[in-house]
Enzyme design. Structure first.
Site, PDB file in Angstrom:
ATOM      1  N   GLY A 198      -2.623   1.754  -6.913  1.00 51.68           N
ATOM      2  CA  GLY A 198      -2.850   1.751  -5.471  1.00 51.68           C
ATOM      3  C   GLY A 198      -4.322   1.739  -5.155  1.00 51.68           C
ATOM      4  N   GLY A 199      -4.630   1.898  -3.892  1.00 53.95           N
ATOM      5  CA  GLY A 199      -6.021   1.836  -3.469  1.00 53.95           C
ATOM      6  C   GLY A 199      -6.854   3.011  -3.932  1.00 53.95           C
ATOM      7  N   ASP A 258       1.655   5.579   6.410  1.00 51.59           N
ATOM      8  CA  ASP A 258       1.551   4.419   5.517  1.00 51.59           C
ATOM      9  C   ASP A 258       2.922   4.030   4.962  1.00 51.59           C
ATOM     10  OD1 ASP A 258       0.274   2.356   4.207  1.00 51.59           O
ATOM     11  OD2 ASP A 258      -0.265   3.573   2.455  1.00 51.59           O
TER      12      ASP A 258
END
Length: 334
Positions: free
Chosen positions: A15-16, A129
């Site tokens: 992920g980020g 999110d």
């Protein structure tokens, strides 16, 4: 790399803010470990990981949230230990089913997501999110698809005024695809309706096979095009949820699900009343019959009383005659 008592194995996600690895300890216990990027020069990332770990710990009793097992810092990396899920993301699951799902199945899945999010919101936490990649589909104990909500890296605890600002994190991670318009403007001021928007958008995709806003433009003109969707109760609820104007959305995930449940409920079938060609004649045909029965009973009772009365009279007369014979003078006897 060794993280506590666990040895990292293969990478299973990214992920980020970091990567996710399969890990195992000496007892053969397998878990998933979310490992941050190097936090040596990024204190904000370290705080964000710490915040996510603390939120997951608070949510560990919810069956629809990935289970938290621990967290810590090692080798300049922050890590979170979680249960290892065997399954696929909702996005992958959707593609394996041809891009869309039957209404019954879509509602069964979104019901679980709503149940998880109601639990989250009741604790004062916003996810911010939600998207198909952050929802995992595993096999439940009954063999049916079971939902697990992942990735609380951008979540906000609205009860904690000391929570770190998220603006910098959004700058680094980019804009989440399913983000509602108000979150673009000010991520720190959103409420439950932001998660309602993403839930509505996810359900829209499950049912229609495409995003509600395929060109990425979430505005009044794009929303007006949604009026061409099928005109039924369930779609009305979904279209309301993805309204760019948050004042027209459902106020909470609980309200969103209650409306879906009501819209999906079967219409009760009320059996018709028996047909009567001529009500007055039907009534007339029953009244005399009842009246005749009543008259018959009255006559029977009267006759029975008469028989009893006659018997009583005969008995009195006989008794009187006997008494007379016994006490009358000899001269008066016949």
């Amino acid at each position: 790399m060794q993280i506590g008592k666990y040895e990292l194995r293969e990478k299973i996600g990214e992920g980020g803010m970091g990567k996710i690895f399969r890990a195992v300890n000496n007892d053969g216990h397998i878990v998933a470990i979310k490992l941050s990027s190097d936090i040596t020069d990024d204190h904000d990332l370290a705080k964000r990981f710490q915040r996510e770990a603390e939120l997951l710990k608070r949510l560990k009793d919810c069956p629809y949230i990935v289970t938290y097992l621990g967290h810590g810092v090692a080798h300049n990396f922050t890590y979170i230990i979680m249960e290892l899920l065997e399954g696929k993301s909702l996005w992958t699951y959707l593609q394996s089913r041809g891009g869309c799902l039957p209404q019954t199945e879509a509602l069964a899945l979104i019901k679980q997501v709503c149940a998880g999010m109601i639990y989250v919101h009741d604790l004062g936490i916003l996810h911010r999110d939600l998207k198909p990649d952050n929802i995992f589909v595993v096999k439940g104990s009954d063999g049916e698809p079971f939902i697990k909500i992942l990735d609380f890296g951008l979540a906000k605890d609205v009860t904690d005024n000391a929570a770190p600002a998220i603006t910098q994190v959004f700058t680094k991670l980019g804009t989440p695809v399913y983000m509602p318009p108000e979150q673009h403007d000010d991520a720190s001021s959103v409420d439950e309706r932001a998660d309602v928007f993403t839930l509505g958008r996810i359900l829209f995709h499950l049912l229609a096979g495409h995003d509600a806003y395929p060109d990425g433009c979430v505005a009044g003109v794009a929303y007006a095009k949604l009026s061409s969707m099928p005109d039924d109760a369930i779609w009305d609820v979904v279209i309301r949820a993805v309204n760019p104007d948050l004042t027209h959305r459902q106020r909470s995930v609980r309200e969103f699900w209650e409306q879906l449940e009501l819209a999906a409920a079967p219409v009760p079938v009320i059996p018709p009343a028996p047909l009567v060609a001529n009500p007055s004649s039907a009534l007339a045909s029953t009244v005399p019959k009842n009246l005749a029965t009543f008259k018959t009973k009255i006559v029977s009772v009267v006759l029975a009383l008469l028989v009893v009365f006659v018997g009583f009279v005969v008995e009195i007369t006989t008794l009187t005659d006997r008494l007379w014979d016994r006490h009358a003078p000899e001269s008066s006897r016949p």
